[in-house]
Design a protein around this motif. Structure first.
Motif, short mmCIF file in Angstrom:
data_model
loop_
_atom_site.label_atom_id
_atom_site.label_comp_id
_atom_site.label_asym_id
_atom_site.label_seq_id
_atom_site.Cartn_x
_atom_site.Cartn_y
_atom_site.Cartn_z
N UNK A 12 0.84 -1.20 0.00
CA UNK A 12 0.00 0.00 0.00
C UNK A 12 0.88 1.25 0.00
N UNK A 13 1.86 1.28 0.90
CA UNK A 13 2.75 2.45 0.98
C UNK A 13 3.64 2.54 -0.25
N UNK A 14 4.08 1.40 -0.80
CA UNK A 14 4.90 1.42 -2.00
C UNK A 14 4.12 1.94 -3.20
N UNK A 15 2.82 1.64 -3.25
CA UNK A 15 2.00 2.15 -4.36
C UNK A 15 1.93 3.67 -4.32
N UNK A 16 1.75 4.22 -3.11
CA UNK A 16 1.76 5.67 -2.96
C UNK A 16 3.12 6.22 -3.39
N UNK A 17 4.19 5.56 -2.95
CA UNK A 17 5.54 5.99 -3.29
C UNK A 17 5.81 5.90 -4.78
N UNK A 18 5.24 4.89 -5.45
CA UNK A 18 5.44 4.74 -6.90
C UNK A 18 4.89 5.94 -7.65
N UNK A 19 3.71 6.42 -7.26
CA UNK A 19 3.14 7.59 -7.91
C UNK A 19 3.96 8.85 -7.60
N UNK A 20 4.47 8.96 -6.37
CA UNK A 20 5.32 10.09 -6.04
C UNK A 20 6.64 10.01 -6.80
N UNK A 21 7.19 8.78 -6.93
CA UNK A 21 8.41 8.60 -7.71
C UNK A 21 8.20 9.07 -9.15
N UNK A 253 3.59 -8.25 -4.07
CA UNK A 253 3.29 -8.06 -5.49
C UNK A 253 1.92 -7.41 -5.72
N UNK A 254 1.10 -7.32 -4.67
CA UNK A 254 -0.19 -6.63 -4.81
C UNK A 254 0.00 -5.12 -4.97
N UNK A 255 1.25 -4.67 -4.89
CA UNK A 255 1.54 -3.26 -5.14
C UNK A 255 0.91 -2.79 -6.45
N UNK A 256 0.94 -3.67 -7.46
CA UNK A 256 0.39 -3.32 -8.77
C UNK A 256 -1.07 -2.91 -8.67
N UNK A 257 -1.87 -3.68 -7.94
CA UNK A 257 -3.29 -3.36 -7.81
C UNK A 257 -3.50 -2.04 -7.08
N UNK A 258 -2.70 -1.80 -6.05
CA UNK A 258 -2.83 -0.54 -5.32
C UNK A 258 -2.39 0.64 -6.19
N UNK A 259 -1.39 0.41 -7.05
CA UNK A 259 -0.98 1.46 -7.99
C UNK A 259 -2.15 1.81 -8.92
N UNK A 260 -2.84 0.78 -9.44
CA UNK A 260 -4.01 1.01 -10.29
C UNK A 260 -5.11 1.74 -9.52
N UNK A 261 -5.39 1.29 -8.29
CA UNK A 261 -6.47 1.89 -7.49
C UNK A 261 -6.19 3.37 -7.22
N UNK A 262 -4.94 3.67 -6.83
CA UNK A 262 -4.58 5.07 -6.57
C UNK A 262 -4.64 5.88 -7.86
N UNK A 263 -4.23 5.25 -8.98
CA UNK A 263 -4.29 5.93 -10.27
C UNK A 263 -5.72 6.28 -10.66
N UNK A 264 -6.65 5.36 -10.38
CA UNK A 264 -8.07 5.62 -10.67
C UNK A 264 -8.57 6.78 -9.81
N UNK A 265 -8.21 6.76 -8.52
CA UNK A 265 -8.65 7.84 -7.61
C UNK A 265 -8.10 9.19 -8.07
N UNK A 266 -6.84 9.20 -8.48
CA UNK A 266 -6.24 10.45 -8.95
C UNK A 266 -6.89 10.92 -10.24
N UNK A 267 -7.25 9.96 -11.11
CA UNK A 267 -7.92 10.32 -12.37
C UNK A 267 -9.26 10.98 -12.11
N UNK A 268 -9.99 10.46 -11.13
CA UNK A 268 -11.31 11.01 -10.81
C UNK A 268 -11.21 12.35 -10.08
#
Length: 302
Positions: A12-21, A253-268
């Motif tokens: 979960x935290x890595x997904x947030x970090x991926x978008x910040x990266x 490896x579920x980081x990928x799904x959280x990356x998608x979920x955060x991406x959807x939230x940011x898109x909206x």
């Protein structure tokens, strides 16, 4: 607290970090060497080392061979981050993230031959469901019909292998020599990595030039990102004390799904920052993948 909570905090935290990266790479490091961005990670560990030493003075009571190997784990971790950031520099976060699925495969192989870890049939099935669910959402996405990206795959496979090797060393010593002592010397290895590159004039000039041009942004955004990434890393490493390496990496490896979920939230909410595909087909694929992953997590945690 259940080890699964710590294992899930990592992705979960890595997904947030991926978008910040991705934001940092696009905004400040588009034309810079990504090694410069890793220097902030290295320096963050250097800041935390005195705190760990103050809370646990026993960190210095280790033999030199153990200290060197634990430091090598930190150096390998930084090397894996360099591969990852190079991949992120030329591709979207949601395209890069699925390639993290190589880590559980490398992790299982290394842990089996070196640590002697074995998994039950239920755990293996759960791990396969997790990896399968994430690959399903990765392959099923319409954005990935452009053909196989060999350069991206090579970078992320190297990242996965080096990251698994670093994690293996960490687990071997964290179980025997305690968590915080291993973390301290791993941070020392990360700091050595950063200091070595700061000694090279080319990287040193870029680092200070970027810092002088945007000091507040670099400190605020980079500092927040590194703390988030550090929290994910420490949670993941703590879970390694209680569960097999390959299981923790499969959950990671579920980081990928959280990356998608955060991406959807940011898109909206902030369409200028992110543009994820929100078509019915994409949402159906991601929903099915989420169910597979949830089932896999339930099985590996038994």
């Amino acid at each position: 607290m259940n080890w699964l909570v710590f294992a899930l905090c990592g992705p979960i935290l890595w997904a947030v970090s991926t978008h910040l990266d991705k934001y940092l790479v696009e905004r400040y490091f588009k034309n810079a060497d990504v090694v410069v961005l890793t220097l902030f990670t290295a320096l963050m560990g250097l800041v935390l080392m005195p705190i760990i030493a103050f809370l646990d003075p026993a960190v210095f009571q280790r033999d030199w061979l153990s200290i060197v190997l634990m430091a090598v784990s930190g150096i390998l971790y930084m090397g894996a981050i360099v591969f990852y950031l190079n991949a992120l520099q030329g591709h979207e976060a949601s395209v890069v993230a699925p390639f993290f699925q190589s880590s559980p495969l490398f992790g299982y192989t290394l842990a089996y031959f070196i640590l002697g870890e074995t998994l039950s049939g239920t755990q293996m099935l759960g791990g396969l469901l997790i990896i399968g669910g994430v690959l399903f959402v990765s392959v099923g996405s319409g954005k990935r019909r452009e053909g196989f990206r060999w350069q991206l795959a090579a970078l992320m496979l190297c990242c996965g292998f080096v990251m698994s090797l670093s994690t293996l060393i960490f687990k071997a010593f964290a179980v025997k020599d305690e968590f915080w002592a291993t973390t301290f010397w791993m941070f020392a290895g990360e700091a050595l990595f950063g200091i070595a590159f700061l000694c090279i004039p080319h990287y040193r000039r870029q680092f200070f030039a970027l810092f002088r041009s945007n000091p507040i942004a670099m400190i605020a955004i980079n500092g927040s990102n590194e703390l988030i990434n550090l929290g994910g890393g420490l949670s993941n490493r703590y879970a390694l004390l209680f569960a097999p390496l390959s299981v923790v990496q499969a959950i990671g490896s579920t980081t990928t799904l959280f990356v998608f979920a955060i991406g959807v939230a940011l898109t909206l909410l902030f369409p200028k920052w992110s543009k994820e595909d929100l078509s019915p087909r994409e949402l159906l694929v991601k929903g099915a993948a989420a169910l597979l992953v949830a089932a896999g997590v339930a099985l590996v945690s038994r």
